[in-house]
Design an enzyme around this catalytic site. Structure first.
Site, PDB file in Angstrom:
ATOM      1  N   LYS A   1       0.816  -1.225   0.000  1.00  0.00           N
ATOM      2  CA  LYS A   1       0.000   0.000   0.000  1.00  0.00           C
ATOM      3  C   LYS A   1       0.844   1.267   0.000  1.00  0.00           C
ATOM      4  O   LYS A   1       2.030   1.258   0.309  1.00  0.00           O
ATOM      5  CB  LYS A   1      -0.991  -0.032   1.155  1.00  0.00           C
ATOM      6  CG  LYS A   1      -2.151  -0.989   0.800  1.00  0.00           C
ATOM      7  CD  LYS A   1      -3.390  -0.769   1.584  1.00  0.00           C
ATOM      8  CE  LYS A   1      -4.503  -1.647   0.994  1.00  0.00           C
ATOM      9  NZ  LYS A   1      -5.554  -1.905   1.963  1.00  0.00           N
TER      10      LYS A   1
ATOM     11  N   ARG B   1      -4.344  -9.895   4.293  1.00  0.00           N
ATOM     12  CA  ARG B   1      -4.690  -9.891   2.865  1.00  0.00           C
ATOM     13  C   ARG B   1      -3.442  -9.450   2.100  1.00  0.00           C
ATOM     14  O   ARG B   1      -3.009  -8.309   2.260  1.00  0.00           O
ATOM     15  CB  ARG B   1      -5.853  -8.917   2.675  1.00  0.00           C
ATOM     16  CG  ARG B   1      -6.444  -8.838   1.295  1.00  0.00           C
ATOM     17  CD  ARG B   1      -7.581  -7.819   1.269  1.00  0.00           C
ATOM     18  NE  ARG B   1      -8.121  -7.684  -0.066  1.00  0.00           N
ATOM     19  CZ  ARG B   1      -7.622  -6.898  -1.004  1.00  0.00           C
ATOM     20  NH1 ARG B   1      -6.558  -6.167  -0.759  1.00  0.00           N
ATOM     21  NH2 ARG B   1      -8.183  -6.841  -2.195  1.00  0.00           N
TER      22      ARG B   1
HETATM   23  N1  HH2 Z   1      -7.722  -3.215   0.386  1.00  0.00           N
HETATM   24  C1  HH2 Z   1      -8.020  -3.142  -0.925  1.00  0.00           C
HETATM   25  C2  HH2 Z   1      -9.165  -3.772  -1.438  1.00  0.00           C
HETATM   26  N2  HH2 Z   1      -9.984  -4.463  -0.627  1.00  0.00           N
HETATM   27  N3  HH2 Z   1     -10.526  -5.274   1.526  1.00  0.00           N
HETATM   28  C3  HH2 Z   1     -10.255  -5.361   2.827  1.00  0.00           C
HETATM   29  N4  HH2 Z   1     -11.071  -6.039   3.652  1.00  0.00           N
HETATM   30  N5  HH2 Z   1      -9.150  -4.747   3.392  1.00  0.00           N
HETATM   31  C4  HH2 Z   1      -8.287  -4.037   2.624  1.00  0.00           C
HETATM   32  O1  HH2 Z   1      -7.310  -3.474   3.180  1.00  0.00           O
HETATM   33  C5  HH2 Z   1      -8.543  -3.921   1.215  1.00  0.00           C
HETATM   34  C6  HH2 Z   1      -9.696  -4.564   0.701  1.00  0.00           C
HETATM   35  C7  HH2 Z   1      -7.133  -2.378  -1.836  1.00  0.00           C
HETATM   36  O2  HH2 Z   1      -6.109  -3.181  -2.340  1.00  0.00           O
HETATM   37  P1  HH2 Z   1      -6.102  -3.943  -3.749  1.00  0.00           P
HETATM   38  O3  HH2 Z   1      -7.274  -4.867  -3.889  1.00  0.00           O
HETATM   39  O4  HH2 Z   1      -4.788  -4.609  -3.862  1.00  0.00           O
HETATM   40  O5  HH2 Z   1      -6.194  -2.816  -4.851  1.00  0.00           O
HETATM   41  P2  HH2 Z   1      -7.409  -2.187  -5.662  1.00  0.00           P
HETATM   42  O6  HH2 Z   1      -8.418  -1.671  -4.691  1.00  0.00           O
HETATM   43  O7  HH2 Z   1      -6.777  -1.082  -6.473  1.00  0.00           O
HETATM   44  O8  HH2 Z   1      -8.004  -3.256  -6.527  1.00  0.00           O
END
Ligand code: HH2
Length: 311
Positions: A256, A291
């Site tokens: 992040k 995650r």
């Molecule tokens: N972070 C992201 C997306 N979903 N869900 C939970 N429960 N907790 C988190 O910290 C979280 C989440 C953001 O990360 P990522 O899916 O890698 O990226 P993007 O939102 O750009 O798809």
């Protein structure tokens, strides 16, 4: 002292010292033994930290956008993550990175379902679906998803929590200030840790009022969702207050932005060790699910961190 007693002593000590009070729902009554998430793909026993592998069926996710849009590639990545130790996979089709516009339900469905179908056929571990829309939840459950991961904690779609209750599936409730479009413009808190914990207690209460079982709730402080670097660090440093709510805590720090900023504007591809530090500290402060993108590497981190905490 056992790990549980040590954590409990730490929690109670901190709450007594700081005078924190968390309102909104009573803590779930915990029987002895580790928390267990009962899913359609079997129980997810949280006696060890569970690695949750990230699979984004999106063209624009901040670090893996475009990579898993193709169902075949997503299924192969899913199988690899499970081989590396993933206890659950989180599949999403809407990026929630800062500034990301909302994705219409039709588009989310078009991206998600073929990938979910392929991933379901490839692995047996529980799959969570990362969405805030009840219509998508219903379709995803029909395709074999087991858990709902809602970054809005049931606030964006009032039908989502009742649907989780009706279907008897666990739900992850995450804190976010604002929306993905606005959240990083000027996040402010008087006391970020107390406010996030109070929010999660209130949303857990809302889930229970909607009929979700106490042992089907997971809470998440929402690292990077309407938070500065200092807010994210404070939440990790005092994650034990969130854990003291009594629900298993999921933390998403992987690659992040705050890690990039702490390391002098590192690109996402060079945040592995920063992610490792954040995962270890989250585990030390009570995270039961992490995650992550790099499952194998973070499995090692989690195993060592939990061994030290349990010593
Ligand atoms: N972070 C992201 C997306 N979903 N869900 C939970 N429960 N907790 C988190 O910290 C979280 C989440 C953001 O990360 P990522 O899916 O890698 O990226 P993007 O939102 O750009 O798809």
């Amino acid at each position: 002292m056992t790990r549980r007693r040590a954590l409990r002593a730490g929690r109670l000590g901190r709450r007594a010292r700081s005078g924190d009070s968390i309102t909104g729902s009573e803590s779930p009554a915990r029987s002895s033994g580790p928390p267990v998430l009962r899913t359609r793909s079997g129980p997810l026993v949280l006696d060890r930290v569970a690695l949750v592998g990230i699979l984004n069926a999106t063209p624009d996710s901040f670090s893996d956008g475009g990579r898993h849009l193709d169902p075949g590639r997503a299924a192969a990545a899913a199988a690899e993550m499970v081989a590396e130790g993933a206890a659950m996979l989180d599949v999403g089709a809407e990026s929630t990175r800062p500034g990301a516009p909302p994705v219409p339900a039709d588009e989310e469905r078009r991206r998600l379902l073929p990938v979910l179908r392929a991933v379901r056929a490839a692995v047996r571990v529980p799959i969570s679906v990362d969405t805030s829309k009840a219509t998508i939840v219903r379709l995803a459950l029909e395709e074999g998803a087991d858990v709902v991961n809602d970054v809005s904690a049931g606030r964006f779609d009032p039908a989502l929590l009742p649907l989780c209750a009706e279907q008897g599936v666990p739900v992850v409730l995450m804190h976010m200030q604002g929306t993905p479009v606005t959240m990083q413009l000027d996040p402010r808190y008087a006391d970020v840790v107390a406010e996030v914990a109070a929010f999660l207690a209130e949303r857990a209460g809302a889930a229970r009022a909607a009929g979700v079982a106490a042992d089907a709730i997971v809470v998440d402080p929402g690292i990077g969702f309407g938070k500065t670097v200092a807010h994210n660090c404070a939440l990790l440093a005092r994650l034990d207050l969130v854990a003291s709510l009594g629900y298993p805590v999921l933390v998403g720090v992987s690659r992040k932005g705050f890690i990039g900023q702490l390391l002098g504007e590192r690109p996402t591809s060079e945040r592995l060790l920063g992610t490792a530090a954040a995962v270890a500290l989250a585990v030390a402060k009570g995270a039961r699910l992490v995650r992550v993108h790099e499952v194998g590497a973070m499995r090692d981190v989690a195993r060592v961190a939990e061994a030290v905490v349990g010593a």
